[in-house]
Structure formats: structure tokens, C-alpha cells
Design a protein around this motif. Structure first.
Motif, PDB file in Angstrom:
ATOM      1  N   TYR A   1      38.377  41.229   4.242  1.00 45.27           N
ATOM      2  CA  TYR A   1      36.948  40.939   4.355  1.00 45.27           C
ATOM      3  C   TYR A   1      36.540  40.061   3.176  1.00 45.27           C
ATOM      4  N   LYS A   2      35.757  39.021   3.485  1.00 44.06           N
ATOM      5  CA  LYS A   2      35.286  38.094   2.446  1.00 44.06           C
ATOM      6  C   LYS A   2      33.814  37.769   2.667  1.00 44.06           C
ATOM      7  N   LYS A   3      33.173  37.266   1.607  1.00 49.30           N
ATOM      8  CA  LYS A   3      31.779  36.839   1.698  1.00 49.30           C
ATOM      9  C   LYS A   3      31.730  35.425   2.274  1.00 49.30           C
ATOM     10  N   PHE A   4      30.821  35.227   3.225  1.00 46.28           N
ATOM     11  CA  PHE A   4      30.615  33.928   3.850  1.00 46.28           C
ATOM     12  C   PHE A   4      29.218  33.439   3.517  1.00 46.28           C
ATOM     13  N   PHE A   5      29.119  32.178   3.115  1.00 47.02           N
ATOM     14  CA  PHE A   5      27.832  31.538   2.882  1.00 47.02           C
ATOM     15  C   PHE A   5      27.459  30.777   4.142  1.00 47.02           C
ATOM     16  N   ASN A   6      26.266  31.044   4.676  1.00 47.33           N
ATOM     17  CA  ASN A   6      25.742  30.362   5.857  1.00 47.33           C
ATOM     18  C   ASN A   6      24.398  29.744   5.496  1.00 47.33           C
ATOM     19  N   VAL A   7      24.093  28.614   6.125  1.00 43.52           N
ATOM     20  CA  VAL A   7      22.776  27.996   5.959  1.00 43.52           C
ATOM     21  C   VAL A   7      22.149  27.938   7.344  1.00 43.52           C
ATOM     22  N   ILE A   8      21.036  28.635   7.518  1.00 39.13           N
ATOM     23  CA  ILE A   8      20.320  28.674   8.785  1.00 39.13           C
ATOM     24  C   ILE A   8      19.202  27.639   8.719  1.00 39.13           C
ATOM     25  N   THR A   9      19.249  26.665   9.621  1.00 39.86           N
ATOM     26  CA  THR A   9      18.254  25.590   9.617  1.00 39.86           C
ATOM     27  C   THR A   9      16.970  26.068  10.286  1.00 39.86           C
ATOM     28  N   GLU A  10      15.894  25.275  10.093  1.00 34.70           N
ATOM     29  CA  GLU A  10      14.610  25.602  10.715  1.00 34.70           C
ATOM     30  C   GLU A  10      14.728  25.549  12.238  1.00 34.70           C
ATOM     31  N   LYS A  11      15.280  24.465  12.715  1.00 36.53           N
ATOM     32  CA  LYS A  11      15.481  24.323  14.158  1.00 36.53           C
ATOM     33  C   LYS A  11      16.868  24.875  14.470  1.00 36.53           C
ATOM     34  N   GLN A  12      16.927  25.901  15.302  1.00 33.33           N
ATOM     35  CA  GLN A  12      18.196  26.558  15.599  1.00 33.33           C
ATOM     36  C   GLN A  12      19.046  25.710  16.543  1.00 33.33           C
ATOM     37  N   HIS A  13      20.335  25.787  16.376  1.00 35.78           N
ATOM     38  CA  HIS A  13      21.296  25.078  17.209  1.00 35.78           C
ATOM     39  C   HIS A  13      21.588  25.900  18.455  1.00 35.78           C
ATOM     40  N   GLN A  14      22.338  25.335  19.369  1.00 40.24           N
ATOM     41  CA  GLN A  14      22.756  26.043  20.573  1.00 40.24           C
ATOM     42  C   GLN A  14      24.272  26.149  20.642  1.00 40.24           C
ATOM     43  N   ASN A  15      24.949  26.036  19.497  1.00 43.10           N
ATOM     44  CA  ASN A  15      26.419  26.140  19.459  1.00 43.10           C
ATOM     45  C   ASN A  15      26.794  27.536  18.973  1.00 43.10           C
ATOM     46  N   PHE A  16      27.388  28.325  19.822  1.00 44.41           N
ATOM     47  CA  PHE A  16      27.787  29.669  19.457  1.00 44.41           C
ATOM     48  C   PHE A  16      29.276  29.850  19.724  1.00 44.41           C
ATOM     49  N   ARG A  17      29.891  30.676  18.959  1.00 43.13           N
ATOM     50  CA  ARG A  17      31.309  30.965  19.102  1.00 43.13           C
ATOM     51  C   ARG A  17      31.446  32.419  19.530  1.00 43.13           C
ATOM     52  N   LEU A  18      32.151  32.661  20.608  1.00 41.96           N
ATOM     53  CA  LEU A  18      32.344  34.004  21.113  1.00 41.96           C
ATOM     54  C   LEU A  18      33.418  34.687  20.279  1.00 41.96           C
ATOM     55  N   ILE A  19      33.044  35.738  19.564  1.00 41.54           N
ATOM     56  CA  ILE A  19      33.974  36.455  18.703  1.00 41.54           C
ATOM     57  C   ILE A  19      34.593  37.633  19.444  1.00 41.54           C
ATOM     58  N   GLU A  20      33.748  38.380  20.135  1.00 43.30           N
ATOM     59  CA  GLU A  20      34.233  39.603  20.764  1.00 43.30           C
ATOM     60  C   GLU A  20      33.390  39.870  22.008  1.00 43.30           C
ATOM     61  N   GLU A  21      34.042  40.220  23.047  1.00 42.11           N
ATOM     62  CA  GLU A  21      33.310  40.516  24.290  1.00 42.11           C
ATOM     63  C   GLU A  21      33.290  42.039  24.479  1.00 42.11           C
ATOM     64  N   VAL A  22      32.093  42.556  24.758  1.00 41.98           N
ATOM     65  CA  VAL A  22      31.934  44.013  24.894  1.00 41.98           C
ATOM     66  C   VAL A  22      32.121  44.430  26.332  1.00 41.98           C
TER      67      VAL A  22
END
Length: 148
Positions: A127-148
Motif C-alpha cells: 500500500y502506498k500514498k497516491f497524490f491525485n488532483v481533482i479538477t473543477e470540471k470532472q472528466h468522464q474517463n474511469f478505470r474499472l478496478i473491481e466488479e462487485v
């Protein structure tokens, strides 16, 4: 007369000291150089600090190109809208709000920097720390990590 006898004995001692030959005196050698600091180990304790670590905290607003973290080894990983420099520097690729998360990593052991930092931990969960920057206008690109 009793007062004069001690005075006469003291005077006779001084006369013997003053008239004795200089045979028992030891020569004294003085220092030939001035005292000072050693020049041998200079530069070890007064090196410039490197100021590594987090530069922006969770929830802060940043502009494009802002440094988020400086590091020697990969303590922090780039997330969404964050770039990874050649020296391990994390920087914002888009203006927005910094979000720091702790996520499980799946390192690609074909990369050289992954081999340097994670050799011997191939079969461990990391496990590691991840830095993310969330923009004002949200994107529509998502990555599927796990399907429930």
C-alpha cells in the motif's frame, strides 16, 4: 628576639633560591602555530538542506505545474492528473484540488525504478500514498478496478 628569627630564616631561603645555579630548570617549548579549527572534516555538517517531502497538503488548491512532493525513493505515487518526473518529483498536470489516498499498488517489475525499489517484495501486498488532483470540471474517463 623571637620575631626576628622567622624573618631571618625566610630571608636566608630567598637568598639561596636567588643565588643557586640554574641547573634544575626545564626548557619550555611553545606552540609554533596558531590554534584553530581542523580543516580536515569541513563540509559535512554545514551542507544545504534538500527540503524533500510533501509540498502540498490534502485539500489544497494547485495550479498546473505545481510541485506536490519531492522524493528520492518512490514513497508517493502519481494518481489522477499528476505527473511523475525522472527524479521522482510529483507535479500537477491540471489545476484543481489535491486529494491524497492510500491505495494498493500492482507494480510492473519490467520497469527499472520498480526493480530498484520493490525487489524482494514481489509476492507481498503493498500500500502506498497516491497524490491525485481533482479538477473543477470532472472528466468522464474511469478505470474499472473491481466488479462487485
Amino acid at each position: 628576639m623571637s620575631l626576628l628569627s622567622p624573618i631571618k630564616s625566610i630571608c636566608s631561603i630567598y637568598q639561596r633560591i636567588l643565588t643557586s645555579p640554574i641547573q634544575n630548570l626545564v626548557p619550555v617549548r611553545f606552540a609554533s602555530k596558531k590554534t584553530g579549527t581542523s580543516t580536515r572534516n569541513q563540509g559535512k555538517g554545514n551542507s544545504k538542506p534538500k527540503h524533500r517531502g510533501w509540498k502540498r497538503q490534502d485539500g489544497q488548491l494547485v495550479t498546473k505545474g505545481t510541485l506536490l512532493a519531492l522524493q528520492r525513493k518512490t514513497r508517493f505515487h502519481p494518481g489522477l492528473n499528476v505527473g511523475f518526473g525522472r527524479n521522482g518529483t510529483l507535479y500537477a498536470q491540471q489545476p484543481g484540488k489535491v486529494i491524497i489516498t492510500c491505495e494498493r499498488i500492482d507494480p510492473n517489475f519490467n520497469r527499472s525504478w520498480v526493480k530498484v525499489n520493490y525487489t524482494g517484495r514481489e509476492d507481498q501486498i503493498i500500500y502506498k500514498k497516491f497524490f491525485n488532483v481533482i479538477t473543477e470540471k470532472q472528466h468522464q474517463n474511469f478505470r474499472l478496478i473491481e466488479e462487485v
